[in-house]
Design an enzyme around this catalytic site. Structure first.
Site, short mmCIF file in Angstrom:
data_model
loop_
_atom_site.label_atom_id
_atom_site.label_comp_id
_atom_site.label_asym_id
_atom_site.label_seq_id
_atom_site.Cartn_x
_atom_site.Cartn_y
_atom_site.Cartn_z
N GLU A 73 -4.48 -29.16 8.29
CA GLU A 73 -5.10 -28.64 7.01
C GLU A 73 -5.52 -26.81 6.97
OE1 GLU A 73 -5.68 -30.25 3.18
OE2 GLU A 73 -6.45 -28.61 2.24
N TYR A 96 0.88 -1.24 0.12
CA TYR A 96 0.00 -0.09 -0.10
C TYR A 96 0.90 1.34 0.07
CZ TYR A 96 -4.75 -2.02 0.15
OH TYR A 96 -5.77 -3.26 0.24
N ASP A 139 -6.33 -32.86 3.71
CA ASP A 139 -7.45 -33.42 2.83
C ASP A 139 -6.80 -34.24 1.59
OD1 ASP A 139 -9.60 -32.33 3.33
OD2 ASP A 139 -9.48 -30.78 2.36
#
Lengths: 445, 367
Positions: free
Chosen positions: B195, B109, B247
């Site tokens: 995860e 920024y 997963d």
């Protein structure tokens, strides 16, 4: 619009005259006389091209390759009247050359000669009749002569005369005399003549060769000129070929005041005598000469003539220099700052000056970009925007179609003038526009 | 800007890096003023794996230097990268001089129109790390921490006490300045890395840490630098086993390898970020059958998934250091199906906490 074969013939005959003048090595006059009897309808025009150069051996005329079908389709009657005498001849020779004759060996007829009565002179006169309005022809031939004058050929003065035959008497208008070439010192190299001619041309408003405009370029100093000469090595069969190219570039402010210039320079193309079918060798030679002329320009006017790549890179210079200057100025190490000032060639006290370090670094980076751009590795990227309209290539393809007369080993004389308007892609020069002209010709040395 | 200390002289590391930045600036000036060439930066190139199609994985020089890259103004594509690098370096110099910290997002920024996207800043920071041969945190640049931790753990960070033990089932943000973490105290038996945050929250709800005396960490997807450095710190300091639950899909597998081997983007710093000791607890492709998952929980691999899996199979470190992981990935690809950890909640919400994880750890069913 395609040029008529009569006009092509006229171009060829003028080129042959110039060649005879050059061979004579004396101050010569080349006259183009147009006569138009008013009583004919459609109008007939008699064109006579005469010169005081060396006499003709007729070889250049025998080389001409006009077929009878080409002639019959045109307004020209296919007949040339030739008169010629060499300095050592005792008489003046007259011939009639008819291209209507299908058998080449029967084309030339010898006519009775005229005695010279011991006088020593040389010269040639060739005339033909064409079915065309004199007014149109005058416009065309005037432009042609003006363009020939750009070459500033030494020892040849070109005059254009128009003889109007109005009933009881006739009136002769002396329309033009191109004598700039003979006014220059004889020792002046051909390339310098070419440069001088192109400068005059540019100062005279691009294609409007008869007008001068003080608004556009009021002085030669504004013109940036590059010169290039390329030679081909002699081989057993050919003579040395040379091509000379001159490029004139100038930057003009984008302002309504110069609308005159814009009106005259919209990608105009002027092609004068295409006396022969150019070979690949000629084209390469011309390209080489143009390239050398570009080199010359780039070397003389560093920075003005950057490649598009260099222009892009240069666009980063301000940001980069600002960041490097920031690294120096925001450092809390005074010794380091002094060291940097010394590297930049600045005094230690300059380091605090507003923008001094930044602008110094920027100048140096831009300097390196400009230097790199003229190094050989960028050869292939020469100011590509100059050619982005592919006009050179276009002109070459036109050559392919040009069925101009083949004149064998006679003068190979081709002139092209380009006016290429091109916008610079540098955001910092929005307010200006680059105008460029390229003039080139190839000939046998 | 986060102020840590005004006295930069107390940070020899800062002074060292500032010297390097000055040396670099000097070399840029010398390029232009003495060598009369365009400024250029030579960056060492790193990678943490190769995908050698000839199968010569065992000779791979992963984690070592892999040539160098020269950023030069002469190339337009480099010019922008160089510009970004110098702008960020200028910010870093100020941070180090004033001993302040900024996040990557803060830096973005400062010149949002020039940087155009966060990735430009991220790459500039990585380039600077390689240039100055340091880690990102040495530049006083931090990422907004996204990792969470809970369990039987207590530590100090810059004098501030983080006492997770008072409420072992409450997630705490992982500290951004991991190098300042000290006095780590722990009564846990192992570290479990999950995860996803949803699984983390499930375990929190089930009071998994309290029941199992462990620490649970999540990087919430691909783990950031702080999470990986924190995990590594715990494993090193506490000498606890670490297990990872992801997963059963190519992305879960990739996250698993990021914990163990590091990421390609930060290969230059992989030796400080990877956790070679971590073990894969699940879920494995074979778990679907073993735990009788209903077919509705199995989803076919997409072409993108397959492509990713095939590419990962080529990674040299799987051949060399984790052949079992690789063969599980091969099975996933062969079966063409994937499923999420949450699929185990079909039979019972607390199946994961009560049965799946404890039994796997107890029985040593991890690889």
């Amino acid at each position: 619009m395609a040029i008529s074969s009569a006009r092509k013939l006229c171009q060829n005959l003028i080129a042959l005259s110039i060649q005879r003048c050059r061979i004579s090595n004396n101050l010569c006059r080349l006259s183009i006389v147009l006569k138009s009897p008013t009583e004919f309808n459609p109008p007939l025009l008699r064109v006579t091209i005469s010169d005081t150069g060396a006499g003709s051996s007729l070889a250049e005329f025998k080389c001409m390759d006009w077929t009878s079908s080409q002639v019959s389709a045109e307004t020209w009657d296919g007949v040339l009247s030739i008169t010629t005498t060499s300095i050592c001849d005792n008489e003046i020779h007259h011939y009639c050359l008819s291209f209507k004759e299908t058998i080449a060996t029967r084309r030339l007829s010898r006519l009775p000669t005229t005695p010279k009565n011991g006088r020593k002179f040389s010269g040639s006169e060739v005339s033909f009749t064409v079915q065309e309005s004199i007014d149109d022809f005058v416009v065309w031939i005037t432009q042609l002569c003006q363009k020939i004058s750009i070459l500033k050929i030494p020892i040849v003065a070109v005059e254009l005369l128009v003889e109007q035959m109005n009933g009881p008497g006739s009136r002769c208008d002396h329309l033009l005399l191109a004598k700039d070439g003979i006014l220059l010192p004889l020792s002046m190299p051909s390339i310098e003549r070419l440069a001088s001619g192109l400068e005059d041309y540019v100062l005279k408003h691009g294609n409007a060769v008869d007008k001068e405009c003080q608004d556009c370029f009021s002085s030669r100093e504004q013109l940036k000129v590059g010169r290039g000469v390329a030679c081909s090595g002699p081989s057993v069969k050919t003579t040395v070929q040379m091509a000379e190219a001159v490029i004139v570039i100038t930057e003009v402010p984008e302002s309504s005041k110069f609308s005159c210039l814009r009106a005259c320079s919209k990608m105009t193309e002027v092609l004068t005598p295409q006396m022969h079918k150019r070979t690949q060798c000629d084209r390469n030679l011309v390209k080489k000469a143009v390239k050398i002329a570009l080199d010359d320009l780039k070397a003389k006017y560093t920075g003005l003539f950057l490649s598009s790549h260099a222009l892009k890179i240069r666009g980063y210079a301000p940001d980069l220099s600002r960041a490097i200057a920031g690294l120096i100025l925001s450092s809390n190490d005074k010794d380091f700052q002094g060291e940097c000032a010394s590297l930049l060639g600045l005094q230690p006290e300059d380091i605090r000056g507003e923008g001094i370090v930044d602008s110094c670094i920027r100048e140096k980076i831009i300097g390196v970009i400009e230097m790199n751009d003229i190094k050989p590795k960028y050869v292939k990227e020469y100011a590509p925007h100059l050619f982005e309209d592919n006009s050179i290539q276009k002109e070459e393809s036109q050559d392919e179609e040009d069925e101009g007369a083949k004149v064998g080993n006679c003068l190979k004389h081709a002139v092209g003038i380009k006016n290429l308007s091109c916008g610079k892609k540098d955001p910092s020069v929005h307010s200006t526009r680059t105008e460029s002209w390229i003039l080139f010709w190839a000939f046998s040395a | 800007m986060e102020e840590r200390s005004r006295d930069s002289s107390s940070k020899p590391q800062n002074l060292h890096l500032l010297q390097r930045i000055k040396g670099f600036t000097r070399s840029l000036l010398e390029d232009v003023c003495i060598r009369h060439c365009l400024p250029s930066v030579t960056l060492d190139r790193y990678r943490n794996y190769c995908s050698d199609p000839t199968g010569n994985w065992y000779c791979c020089n992963s984690n070592l230097l892999n040539g160098e890259e020269i950023l030069s103004l002469e190339r337009e594509s480099h010019a922008y990268r160089l510009d970004a690098l110098l702008r960020v370096l200028l910010i870093v110099q100020t941070l180090l001089q004033e001993n302040k910290h900024l996040s990557k997002r803060d830096i973005y920024y400062i010149h949002p129109s020039v940087f155009s996207e966060q990735q430009v800043v991220d790459r500039a920071i990585n380039d600077i790390c390689i240039l100055l041969k340091c880690s990102r945190h040495n530049l006083n640049v931090v990422s907004v921490g996204k990792g969470l931790v809970m369990g039987w753990l207590r530590f100090l960070q810059a004098g501030r006490k983080f006492d997770c033990m008072r409420s072992p089932s409450t997630g705490h943000p992982i500290p951004m300045h991991v190098e300042e973490v000290e006095d780590v105290m722990c009564v846990a038996k192992y570290i479990l890395v999950v995860e996803k945050e949803t699984v983390f929250q499930r375990l929190a709800n089930d009071k998994f840490c309290e029941k199992n005396h462990c620490i649970v960490i999540t990087g919430r997807g691909y783990p950031d630098v702080s999470t990986r450095r924190f995990l590594r710190l715990l494993v090193e300091k506490l000498c606890l086993p670490a297990y990872c639950l992801v997963d059963c899909d190519p992305y879960g597998f990739d996250i698993l390898t990021t914990y163990r081997f590091g990421s390609m983007n930060m290969a230059f710093d992989a030796k400080l970020l990877r956790v070679p000791e971590i073990r894969w607890l699940g879920v494995f492709p074979s778990d679907a059958k073993k735990y009788h998952l209903p077919d509705c929980c199995l989803v076919p691999l997409t072409p993108k998934d397959k492509n990713k899996a095939e590419t990962m199979l080529q990674r040299c470190y799987l051949h060399r250091e984790a052949p079992q992981w690789r063969s599980e990935l091969g099975i996933m690809l062969q079966r063409g199906m994937k499923f999420e950890i949450e699929a185990f909640s079909v039979s019972s919400f607390s199946f994961l906490s009560d049965e799946y994880i404890p039994s796997k750890i107890q029985d040593g069913v991890y690889i």
